[in-house]
Enzyme design. Sequence first.
Site: not given
Length: 272
Positions: A50, A52, A110, A197
């Site tokens: 999921r 952001d 990622y 992040r």
Amino acid sequence: MERILLQISYNGTGFQGFQIQNEGRTVQYELERILKRMHKTFVRIHPSSRTDKGVHALMQYVHFDTPLILPTNKWQHAFNSALPDDIYVNQVTKINEDFHSRYDCVGKAYRYKVYKAPHRDVLKRGIETHITETLDTKKMNEAAQYFLGTHDFTSFCSAKTEIENKERTIYHFEVTETETGYEFYVIGSGFLYNMVRIMVYFLMDVGRGKRDGSEIPDIIAASDRTKAGKTAPAEGLYLEKIYLSPEELKQDIPEGTVITLKPTRKDLKRQQ
């Protein structure tokens, strides 16, 4: 009843995230809107991840169950002819009813993209993060190695994270210098809310000379979000790959790396 697996991509700039929200566009809503129109009733989709608000996906999986009997190419056409132009279904597969997009995911990769320029480039708005300074790639790579292994990443996830078990395994973390800036590439068993992040921003601070990589073990041990620093903007983050089998994951991580597998639903049922 058939179980259908979609492999999708999306540009997250115009979405409030993957999961349905009270306000704003979401990827989940767009997919379920089409399914409701086709089935004349609500059909729930189940994602592998999921993402952001503002985060992109090059590879994301979702599955759903359907009584409709259609060939995979018809499913793909039905979605892509009705989806907005910032979501695309790359592949459709009919899968076993025991498969679950979330629980059968064994790893994720990622990539975070940064461009260096004296001024903002409006054409990169929403797809890369802008910095003006030069970063020390060697120091960032050295620091990134402290994240490898299995740790409680409480310090490197949002204080809003609701999941109790914050232990995750990082298999690979690399920073490369590109023609226009830098890319941060990380593969792990899974990631907590804002985890990538926060780690990226910390490494950027290392590259700026503001932090030292040797701090990372103590910050992890502290289990204190305030110790890790800021969170990098969402726009530079891409969910690049979802791994659905250990064999697939082994191809992209250092040889000999031990893979940490979470218990499957079948394992949990046997324990009960």
